[in-house]
Scaffold this active site. Sequence first.
Site, PDB file in Angstrom:
ATOM      1  N   GLU A  90      45.730  10.013  39.942  1.00 56.73           N
ATOM      2  CA  GLU A  90      46.296   8.671  40.023  1.00 56.73           C
ATOM      3  C   GLU A  90      45.564   7.656  39.136  1.00 56.73           C
ATOM      4  O   GLU A  90      46.122   6.624  38.797  1.00 56.73           O
ATOM      5  CB  GLU A  90      46.278   8.179  41.472  1.00 56.73           C
ATOM      6  CG  GLU A  90      46.992   9.074  42.460  1.00 56.73           C
ATOM      7  CD  GLU A  90      48.500   8.977  42.368  1.00 56.73           C
ATOM      8  OE1 GLU A  90      49.018   8.970  41.230  1.00 56.73           O
ATOM      9  OE2 GLU A  90      49.154   8.921  43.407  1.00 56.73           O
TER      10      GLU A  90
ATOM     11  N   HIS B 226      40.012  14.153  46.541  1.00 57.85           N
ATOM     12  CA  HIS B 226      41.194  15.019  46.659  1.00 57.85           C
ATOM     13  C   HIS B 226      40.945  16.030  47.760  1.00 57.85           C
ATOM     14  O   HIS B 226      39.810  16.465  47.953  1.00 57.85           O
ATOM     15  CB  HIS B 226      41.473  15.743  45.325  1.00 57.85           C
ATOM     16  CG  HIS B 226      42.854  16.300  45.258  1.00 57.85           C
ATOM     17  ND1 HIS B 226      43.161  17.553  45.718  1.00 57.85           N
ATOM     18  CD2 HIS B 226      44.007  15.754  44.808  1.00 57.85           C
ATOM     19  CE1 HIS B 226      44.454  17.767  45.542  1.00 57.85           C
ATOM     20  NE2 HIS B 226      44.997  16.691  45.005  1.00 57.85           N
TER      21      HIS B 226
HETATM   22  N1  ACO Z   1      36.594   6.494  48.226  1.00 54.38           N
HETATM   23  C1  ACO Z   1      35.562   6.447  49.092  1.00 54.38           C
HETATM   24  N2  ACO Z   1      35.293   7.413  49.987  1.00 54.38           N
HETATM   25  C2  ACO Z   1      36.100   8.484  49.997  1.00 54.38           C
HETATM   26  C3  ACO Z   1      37.177   8.601  49.126  1.00 54.38           C
HETATM   27  C4  ACO Z   1      37.410   7.555  48.202  1.00 54.38           C
HETATM   28  N3  ACO Z   1      38.409   7.601  47.352  1.00 54.38           N
HETATM   29  N4  ACO Z   1      37.815   9.765  49.363  1.00 54.38           N
HETATM   30  C5  ACO Z   1      37.152  10.355  50.375  1.00 54.38           C
HETATM   31  N5  ACO Z   1      36.119   9.579  50.755  1.00 54.38           N
HETATM   32  C6  ACO Z   1      35.148   9.871  51.802  1.00 54.38           C
HETATM   33  C7  ACO Z   1      35.762   9.639  53.180  1.00 54.38           C
HETATM   34  O1  ACO Z   1      35.574   8.328  53.633  1.00 54.38           O
HETATM   35  C8  ACO Z   1      35.021  10.647  54.023  1.00 54.38           C
HETATM   36  O2  ACO Z   1      33.773  10.121  54.363  1.00 54.38           O
HETATM   37  P1  ACO Z   1      33.174  10.361  55.841  1.00 54.38           P
HETATM   38  O3  ACO Z   1      33.029  11.848  55.982  1.00 54.38           O
HETATM   39  O4  ACO Z   1      31.857   9.630  55.809  1.00 54.38           O
HETATM   40  O5  ACO Z   1      34.166   9.792  56.798  1.00 54.38           O
HETATM   41  C9  ACO Z   1      34.787  11.805  53.062  1.00 54.38           C
HETATM   42  O6  ACO Z   1      34.824  11.251  51.746  1.00 54.38           O
HETATM   43  C10 ACO Z   1      35.821  12.891  53.176  1.00 54.38           C
HETATM   44  O7  ACO Z   1      37.095  12.280  53.107  1.00 54.38           O
HETATM   45  P2  ACO Z   1      38.394  12.870  53.786  1.00 54.38           P
HETATM   46  O8  ACO Z   1      39.228  11.747  54.293  1.00 54.38           O
HETATM   47  O9  ACO Z   1      38.050  13.979  54.761  1.00 54.38           O
HETATM   48  O10 ACO Z   1      39.085  13.553  52.571  1.00 54.38           O
HETATM   49  P3  ACO Z   1      40.576  14.059  52.568  1.00 54.38           P
HETATM   50  O11 ACO Z   1      40.582  15.385  51.956  1.00 54.38           O
HETATM   51  O12 ACO Z   1      41.200  13.917  53.905  1.00 54.38           O
HETATM   52  O13 ACO Z   1      41.261  12.953  51.652  1.00 54.38           O
HETATM   53  C11 ACO Z   1      42.222  11.748  49.905  1.00 54.38           C
HETATM   54  C12 ACO Z   1      41.728  13.135  50.372  1.00 54.38           C
HETATM   55  C13 ACO Z   1      43.234  11.221  50.921  1.00 54.38           C
HETATM   56  C14 ACO Z   1      42.890  11.898  48.547  1.00 54.38           C
HETATM   57  C15 ACO Z   1      40.993  10.793  49.830  1.00 54.38           C
HETATM   58  O14 ACO Z   1      40.056  11.291  48.890  1.00 54.38           O
HETATM   59  C16 ACO Z   1      41.410   9.361  49.480  1.00 54.38           C
HETATM   60  O15 ACO Z   1      41.738   8.594  50.404  1.00 54.38           O
HETATM   61  N6  ACO Z   1      41.390   8.962  48.162  1.00 54.38           N
HETATM   62  C17 ACO Z   1      41.820   7.645  47.759  1.00 54.38           C
HETATM   63  C18 ACO Z   1      43.345   7.594  47.680  1.00 54.38           C
HETATM   64  C19 ACO Z   1      43.865   8.366  46.470  1.00 54.38           C
HETATM   65  O16 ACO Z   1      43.339   8.295  45.371  1.00 54.38           O
HETATM   66  N7  ACO Z   1      44.995   9.109  46.727  1.00 54.38           N
HETATM   67  C20 ACO Z   1      45.650   9.911  45.681  1.00 54.38           C
HETATM   68  C21 ACO Z   1      45.339  11.381  45.861  1.00 54.38           C
HETATM   69  S1  ACO Z   1      46.079  12.361  44.596  1.00 54.38           S
HETATM   70  C22 ACO Z   1      47.652  12.618  45.112  1.00 54.38           C
HETATM   71  O17 ACO Z   1      47.934  12.743  46.277  1.00 54.38           O
HETATM   72  C23 ACO Z   1      48.739  12.672  44.122  1.00 54.38           C
END
Ligand code: ACO
Length: 362
Positions: free
Chosen positions: A304, A245
Amino acid sequence: MKSGLEDVVAAETVLSDVDGERGQLIVRGVSLDELRTRRFEDVVAMLFSGFFDDVPDGDGLAAALGKARQRVFAEVAAVDAGLLRLSPVEGMRALMARLPDGDDLDTALDLLAAPAVFAPALIRRQRGGQAMAPDPKLSHAADVLRMLRGEAARPVEAQALNTYFVTVVDHGLNASTFAGRVVASTQAGLTSAVVAALSALKGPLHGGAPGPVLDMLDAVGRPENAPAWIEATLDRGERLMGFGHRVYRVRDPRADALKAAVAAMTAEGAIEPGRLRLAEAVETAALAALKRRKPDRPLETNVEFYTALLLEALGFPREAFTAVFSMGRTAGWIAHAREQGLGGRLIRPQSLYVGPRPQQAA
Ligand code: ACO
């Protein structure tokens, strides 16, 4: 520049506060623990209060929302073959975009009624059936299930959907709410703001994740397969849906609220215990793998993950989960749009140009 506007404060709001360090959510002064026990109609009355003239109390709002469901049902007659070829959220968005723009309470109630009426109608029509007309006397949650299935839902099911609606009703300046506030800041009207917000919600990084969560559970198949499946997925560089998140650095409190609703349904026989055991095994394996691989970035279960189990058990097809999310969140979008439109300035940030200058381009 802050990539993804992370940590940037872009609005003042009285509507909700997300404390990412403590894992707390407050909606208009009410904590999630209390909120999740309330009736959706009461929460909507609370959210709208002060943003429209003469907002009724929960009972009055329930009656007005029932009438709005009936009003917007007339739009279902416009469903044609082209709309039925779209996903439920895309078809629903097209029908919502036909509603006139406005800033009054009736426009707000029509927009709130729209996903609740349009999504079940589209699902039934896509299955070759007829759309069910709303019953204005039922609660919003009970009527949605009735319009989906063609028969009354059990009280535990209507209660679970109500819990889901109030759990997701508002959540600070998330991507869809921000999109809605940008549109509202131009004074474009509530329909424009809500359609923009819905478009932002549908992406898998925001509200489109719970369908893929079920795909993941299906692919894992059995609890003992979870660790190997999770490792292989992360080795391929893919993200695990339902984890991580932007704001929460601890577990998303909404995940607990929904897990409790899932447990209540399991106890009543509405969810097969094996499905819950599989989900728990995947969650445990995912959290362990994410902690090991990303020790500096806390990645916890988000809203989710248990949403997926809940909506599956209620009989929604997975391709319609984002549409169900919008049934609850539309109330928050409307309140934010009014707050922005009534008090805020035009939202118009700057960009940092990193392209060639004319002499370099020549
Ligand atoms: N699985 C694996 N790796 C992850 C995940 C995940 N679910 N989420 C983040 N990471 C990793 C990224 O790859 C990144 O790694 P890196 O630094 O080596 O590139 C690091 O963690 C940081 O990730 P960011 O993309 O900077 O995190 P951000 O805050 O932009 O993203 C998000 C948040 C989009 C929710 C992300 O965690 C994600 O894609 N989750 C999966 C999709 C999901 O569950 N979405 C629902 C969110 S809740 C809602 O909106 C209602």
